[in-house]
Write an enzyme that holds these catalytic residues in place. Structure first.
Site, PDB file in Angstrom:
ATOM      1  CG  ASP A 196      -1.934   1.083   1.239  1.00  0.00           C
ATOM      2  OD1 ASP A 196      -1.958   1.900   0.296  1.00  0.00           O
ATOM      3  OD2 ASP A 196      -2.745   1.122   2.198  1.00  0.00           O
ATOM      4  CG  HIS A 198      -1.676   5.159   3.178  1.00  0.00           C
ATOM      5  ND1 HIS A 198      -1.892   6.129   4.124  1.00  0.00           N
ATOM      6  CD2 HIS A 198      -2.489   4.122   3.510  1.00  0.00           C
ATOM      7  CE1 HIS A 198      -2.792   5.698   4.997  1.00  0.00           C
ATOM      8  NE2 HIS A 198      -3.168   4.484   4.652  1.00  0.00           N
ATOM      9  CD  GLU A 248      -7.720   3.352   0.924  1.00  0.00           C
ATOM     10  OE1 GLU A 248      -7.451   4.059   1.894  1.00  0.00           O
ATOM     11  OE2 GLU A 248      -7.163   2.252   0.695  1.00  0.00           O
ATOM     12  CG  HIS A 298     -10.444   0.631   2.314  1.00  0.00           C
ATOM     13  ND1 HIS A 298     -11.056   1.568   3.123  1.00  0.00           N
ATOM     14  CD2 HIS A 298      -9.129   0.667   2.639  1.00  0.00           C
ATOM     15  CE1 HIS A 298     -10.158   2.159   3.885  1.00  0.00           C
ATOM     16  NE2 HIS A 298      -8.982   1.614   3.622  1.00  0.00           N
TER      17      HIS A 298
END
Length: 387
Positions: A196, A198, A248, A298
């Site tokens: 991830d 992010h 997400e 997610h």
């Protein structure tokens, strides 16, 4: 049957405050539960639920699509993550209520089983926030990945890239490579590892990180750019053989369409607590299926959200794998009972009516809301950095 009340219960769970929604009816003992957890904006979501409640009070809770349209379309300003999170929690509760009224598990209401068991993936440390977000030691990455494998999981997610500049240097790339190598050492070759990013990286930097991670065969690379940067995500996808995952932070099917049309993602990650609940996430899934894109919803949130995602995963034909934070707080099972156990990295379908969970309100009251301000990162020069 009519809705008589829409209530919220907030439970502090360290990094997050879980927002549970309860829809009550005039039928004795019949109510529905959902979750609307949104990090760092708890009070706003609770207020939004109170704003939406008059649109459903007095209505038949079984008219789920009609009520979804009312909550989405009647407010002049549509959407936004706060309003959509509020709508999502109510929508989940309506599904729970209807399935309970019919005496069937939620997956049955969603079309029945598409599979016999559901694959789950772990986070380092089981999802404890300090392990997931704050620990960047290679030795702990190896040890915790090995622990996930020993606990029966065949997949784990890591954050190999920490705070990073729009264009960063060799030291940052080497750090990501060391963490990925350590995770692969602990996980072994048979275990899948998701990475991830992010949304911390620019497209140019994400491509460089992808190239140093490629030899370790990540299962997918998540959020290489901020969610609105569709062209950047597509650019990364074209530059690496690693499948790209994102979504997400998107809240409606229209927001997924550009990602799909540009072939930017191989995996879609809508959040059932933000993207319009079960009603809208099923539409997102159908749209993704038309483009050959898999679903990996997610879910770093609470136990009700986890169970909703499990039911959804059993019903969706293009489901891939499900995220879970199983050890974010040690007292999860004290608050919500009925969550399906994970055995050997998989869950079996629940047979209980509805979502199959119940809240212990007395236990929840012992964990009241605690203000949780956003994580605040800065670059070396003091400029604001994405977390």
């Amino acid at each position: 049957m009519k809705i008589t009340a829409v209530k919220t219960v907030v439970v502090n769970a360290k990094l997050r405050n879980w927002i549970f929604v309860r829809v009550e009816t005039d039928v004795a003992g019949l109510n529905g539960l959902g979750e609307a957890t949104l990090e760092f904006q708890t009070r706003a979501v609770v207020g939004a639920i109170e704003d939406l409640a008059p649109l459903v009070l007095g209505q038949d809770p079984r008219r789920i699509e009609h009520l979804w349209q009312a909550m989405y379309r009647y407010p002049f300003f549509k959407g936004g993550v706060v309003t959509m999170s509020a709508l999502s929690g109510i929508d989940q509760a309506l599904h729970d209520l209807k399935a309970k009224d019919l005496g069937v598990p939620l997956w049955q209401l969603l079309g029945g089983l598409s599979r016999d068991r559901l694959r789950m993936y772990d986070h380092l440390g089981g999802g404890d926030s300090t392990s997931v977000y704050d620990d960047a030691a290679a030795s702990s990455f190896a040890e915790k990945a090995a622990r996930s494998r020993a606990d029966g999981f065949s997949a784990v997610k890591i954050l190999a890239v920490g705070k990073t500049a729009p264009l960063d240097g060799l030291a940052a790339l080497r750090s990501a490579e060391r963490l990925m190598a350590a995770a692969r050492e602990g996980a072994g070759e048979a275990m899948d590892i998701m990475v991830d990013l992010h949304g911390r990286t620019s497209a140019a930097m994400a491509i460089q990180y992808a190239r140093v991670l490629e030899p370790y065969r990540p299962f997918f690379l998540e959020e290489p750019c901020q969610p609105e940067d569709v062209e950047g995500i597509a650019r990364v996808a074209r530059a690496t053989p690693i499948p790209i995952a994102s979504g997400e932070r998107l809240t409606h099917r229209r927001e997924f369409l550009p990602l799909l049309q540009s072939q930017a993602i191989a995996v879609a990650q809508p959040d059932v607590c933000h993207a319009g609940g079960l009603t809208e996430v099923r539409r997102i899934a159908a749209l993704c299926d038309a483009f050959g894109v898999s679903m990996a919803p997610h879910n770093p949130l609470g136990p009700i959200a986890t169970m909703v995602n499990i039911h959804l995963g059993f019903a969706l034909p293009n489901f891939l794998i499900q995220e879970v934070m199983r050890a974010d707080v040690p007292w999860r099972d004290e608050i919500v009972a009925g969550v399906t156990p994970i055995v050997g990295g998989y869950v079996e379908p629940s047979q209980a009516p509805g979502i199959g969970v119940e809240i212990d309100f007395a236990a929840a009251a012992r964990r009241p809301y605690v203000e949780a301000p956003p994580i605040q990162w800065r670059h070396h020069d003091g400029a604001v950095a994405d977390w």
